[in-house]
Design an enzyme around this catalytic site. Structure first.
Site, short mmCIF file in Angstrom:
data_model
loop_
_atom_site.label_atom_id
_atom_site.label_comp_id
_atom_site.label_asym_id
_atom_site.label_seq_id
_atom_site.Cartn_x
_atom_site.Cartn_y
_atom_site.Cartn_z
N LYS A 38 -9.21 3.39 -2.63
CA LYS A 38 -9.49 2.66 -1.54
C LYS A 38 -10.81 3.29 -1.18
CE LYS A 38 -7.52 1.25 2.82
NZ LYS A 38 -6.29 1.41 3.63
N SER A 42 20.38 -1.58 34.28
CA SER A 42 20.34 -1.61 35.67
C SER A 42 20.47 -3.14 36.26
CB SER A 42 18.99 -1.24 35.83
OG SER A 42 17.91 -2.08 35.56
N CYS A 100 -5.78 -3.24 1.92
CA CYS A 100 -5.54 -3.46 3.33
C CYS A 100 -6.86 -3.64 4.13
CB CYS A 100 -4.98 -2.25 3.78
SG CYS A 100 -3.85 -2.67 5.16
N GLU A 113 0.88 -1.23 -0.09
CA GLU A 113 0.21 -0.09 0.03
C GLU A 113 0.95 1.36 0.01
OE1 GLU A 113 -3.92 1.69 2.62
OE2 GLU A 113 -2.62 -0.04 3.22
#
Length: 700
Positions: free
Chosen positions: A114, A356, A175, A45
């Site tokens: 789209k 840490s 999509c 896309e």
């Protein structure tokens, strides 16, 4: 016989606004598709400009440069004799659309906009694009002059249409349309479309890949057909990582699968399939069209065939089993690929991490080590582009990585920042892990800097704050913890900028953060402390998943130092030790466990629960462990912490998106940051319910 077609789909590592690089990758994919005999090539896309352009879609420059790239593609000899399907933004009648452009031999065949927008979670498509809502309607699109000069066309079809070749019919989904309950492939399949294509920019999220695969298998199980899926790969310049997974399916079976995580910028998947298999499958399942007002697809005819004349001996691809990664593997691969994309494109020379000795910073360190493992494998496998990028990052044109540990020493610096409140155990755990992964490790003591800052405050105010253990107030105790945390952030950036300079090497380092999604959810970190960094690979991952990931690394990478890290209780080590041992733990400070926080986070974001509805769900979920009043206490404590600390999300470090309940204020979680933290009405409803439940139990 003209019944077998070879088609290609791909995953491309495109980058927002990198028009030159994007064009080069598109051409490489087309060239590779043709080399495998494909007559149709599908790309991701918005591949021409990159999916993540965001508000750059408003700029006319983005549209202009996209058409310039399209012209280059049309003119290139690479694109001849193959139908090319590319994605770009197009303005039609002064309205912006997210489009597919299909072309063949310097002629544009059609432009398909789209129709269903992605507009939730990480996506804001309706901010930049309008959906094409004219079902089965096609209009004329007047081409820009620069394209007319190449194609000789004034106008081309624009709208909801399909492509009809001499041997088959091809229809497009984009999509989110696949995820919609009224997907276009349903009606297209009923109208005889045999090949469906889907160009996506679908991001990685833990445990999500099976949804995507099942949707595609289901789409072709219902009514038959061939389905091509293309996807973006890489970070595209943002928080999400697009994870590839290009595939081809037929009649409910996947026959070709691309990698979910890879360092390859271009991956092309081809498959040869028999159209008669689709027709036979449909012949048994599909009934004649029964709708009285069925509107057929508008077909754009093209004098071209995807199949050959003599293909009887051409073998077809057979069904395969999809390999799904475990969540632990996904964490070792997705964030590692994302980090590499960010590092190689940022122009920096490596990473720096305050280590840490706890689960979070150790997870970040292990992800960097996993990145080095992937890089060494890619170089060993002959990936010249990865080698070129590695050499540029380390500043040595002749460098060739020997093993992950050796590469880690060049690109990764860790530092343990001790204070008088730090234990010897955490110092040793940090040192042991650094030795095993190979990072360049430093020990830094911050006490002098902390005392200097407190001295400034004392000189102005005449007072010296004390920890709670020494009789200080809660406010003094919190301020003394925060000054340590913030000094670590300042030192981290100082060493990131100058540590390579001190070693006589060029370049700077990116500072890595290590706050997990659960800590961000409650705000259990200091604003502008060492959780404030350039990027954070674990900011969207839960503590529970991180512990499983470390156990995976301990087994698979033989990082034995992780076992003692996993056995230690999580602690910030910001309050004084008791008899040399840690007295402060994260879960005690928060008033809930990390596993409880994961449940709360999903209810808040995914189930969209406020305080009262969350309480109503948790009294059943936790009924075996907690009473209703104890559940109420935890829910109220969470919402107080969440609302008081929500402002911290406005400055949270850009984090890899991996979890569906991320509290990231910048995109994923659009909620206020200033709350009435008393939640008086909501909490009163909870209290009333607890009282009523207690009364009901007393009656029975």
């Amino acid at each position: 016989m003209g019944r077998k077609v070879t088609v290609a789909t791909c995953s491309l590592n495109q980058w927002a606004l990198d028009f030159e690089g994007n064009c080069e990758r598109i051409l490489r994919s087309i060239e590779e598709a043709k080399a495998h005999g494909a007559k149709y090539r599908l790309g991701p896309e918005l591949e021409i400009c990159g999916y993540g352009c965001a508000d750059h879609f408003y700029e006319s420059d983005t549209l202009l440069h996209s058409f310039q790239v399209l012209r280059n593609l049309l003119e290139s000899p690479v694109t001849q004799d193959i139908i090319c399907d590319v994605g770009m933004p197009i303005m039609h009648h002064n309205v912006r659309y997210n489009c597919r452009v299909l072309f063949l031999n310097r002629k544009i065949l059609l432009i398909r906009p789209k129709m269903m927008m992605a507009n939730h979670g990480n996506y804001r498509e309706v901010r930049w694009f309008s959906p094409w809502n004219k079902l089965r309607q096609v209009e004329e699109y007047f081409l820009p002059r620069m394209i007319q000069e190449v194609t000789g066309q004034d106008t081309v079809p624009f709208g909801d249409c399909v492509l009809s070749t001499k041997d088959t019919c091809i229809g497009t989904e984009i999509c989110a349309e696949l995820w919609n309950p009224d997907s276009p492939h349903i009606q297209m399949g009923r109208d005889g479309v045999e090949i469906f294509t889907n160009s996506s920019a679908s991001h990685h999220e833990l445990r999500k890949a099976d949804q995507r695969v099942n949707l595609i298998k289901s789409a072709t199980t219902k009514s038959g057909g061939i389905y091509l899926y293309a996807n973006q790969r890489g970070c595209d310049g943002d928080r999400v990582y697009y994870d590839g997974c290009a595939m081809v399916a037929i009649n409910g079976d996947v026959v070709a699968q691309g990698a979910q995580f890879s360092l390859d910028d271009v991956e092309v998947i081809t498959a040869t399939l028999d159209l008669e298999d689709v027709r036979s499958y449909r012949g048994e399942l599909c009934q004649p069209q029964l709708e009285s007002e069925f509107k057929p697809c508008h077909r754009v005819k093209v004098d071209f065939s995807l199949s050959g004349c003599d293909d009887v001996y051409l073998p077809t691809h057979q069904p395969i089993e999809w390999h799904f990664h475990t969540p632990e593997e996904e964490i070792s691969l997705g964030p590692a690929c994302w980090l590499w994309d960010y590092l190689r494109r940022s122009g920096q020379a490596g990473f720096l991490l305050p280590l840490s000795g706890g689960v979070d910073s150790s997870s970040t360190a292990c992800i960097v080590h996993c990145m080095c493992v992937l890089l060494c494998r890619a170089v060993e496998g002959g990936n010249s582009r990865v080698l070129e990028d590695v050499r540029r990052v380390v500043g040595d044109e002749s460098y060739h990585p020997q093993d992950p540990k050796e590469l880690c020493a060049r690109v990764f610096t860790t530092c343990y920042m001790a204070s008088e409140n730090s234990s010897e155990d955490t110092r040793n755990r940090a040192r042991d892990l650094a030795n095993q992964i190979g990072s360049t490790h430093m020990n830094i003591n911050i006490d002098m800097a902390v005392k200097g800052i407190l001295g400034i405050f004392s000189a102005v105010s005449g007072r010296w704050p004390q920890f709670r253990a020494s009789g200080g107030s809660r406010r003094e105790n919190l301020a003394l913890q925060n000054v340590q945390a913030r000094v670590r952030m300042v030192l981290a950036y100082l060493f990131a900028q100058l540590s390579l300079w001190a070693r006589g090497r060029p370049g700077g380092l990116l500072v890595l953060g290590s706050a997990n999604v659960d800590e961000s959810l409650t705000g259990y970190f200091t604003k502008y402390d060492c959780s404030s960094a350039d990027i954070n690979p674990i900011g969207g991952i839960s503590k529970t998943d991180l512990k499983c990931f470390l156990l995976h690394c301990a087994k698979q990478l033989q990082l034995t130092a992780l076992r003692s890290i996993l056995a230690a209780p999580p602690t910030a080590e910001l309050e004084p030790l008791t008899d040399g041992r840690v007295s402060q733990t994260d879960e005690a400070d928060m008033g809930m466990t990390y596993s409880e926080l994961s449940v709360i986070g999903r209810l808040r974001k995914i189930s969209k629960c406020g305080p009262f509805s969350m309480f109503c769900k948790l009294i059943h979920t936790w009924k075996d462990a907690l009473s209703p009043s104890e559940v109420a206490q935890k829910v109220k404590r969470f919402f107080r912490m969440y609302s008081v600390n929500r402002h911290k999300m406005t400055t949270v470090t850009p984090s890899y998106h991996a979890e569906s309940y991320s509290p990231d204020d910048n995109r994923f979680d659009l909620r206020p940051f200033l709350y009435n933290a008393s939640w008086s009405w909501q909490f009163r409803c909870i209290d009333d319910q607890v009282t009523q439940m207690a009364a009901n139990r007393a009656k029975h």
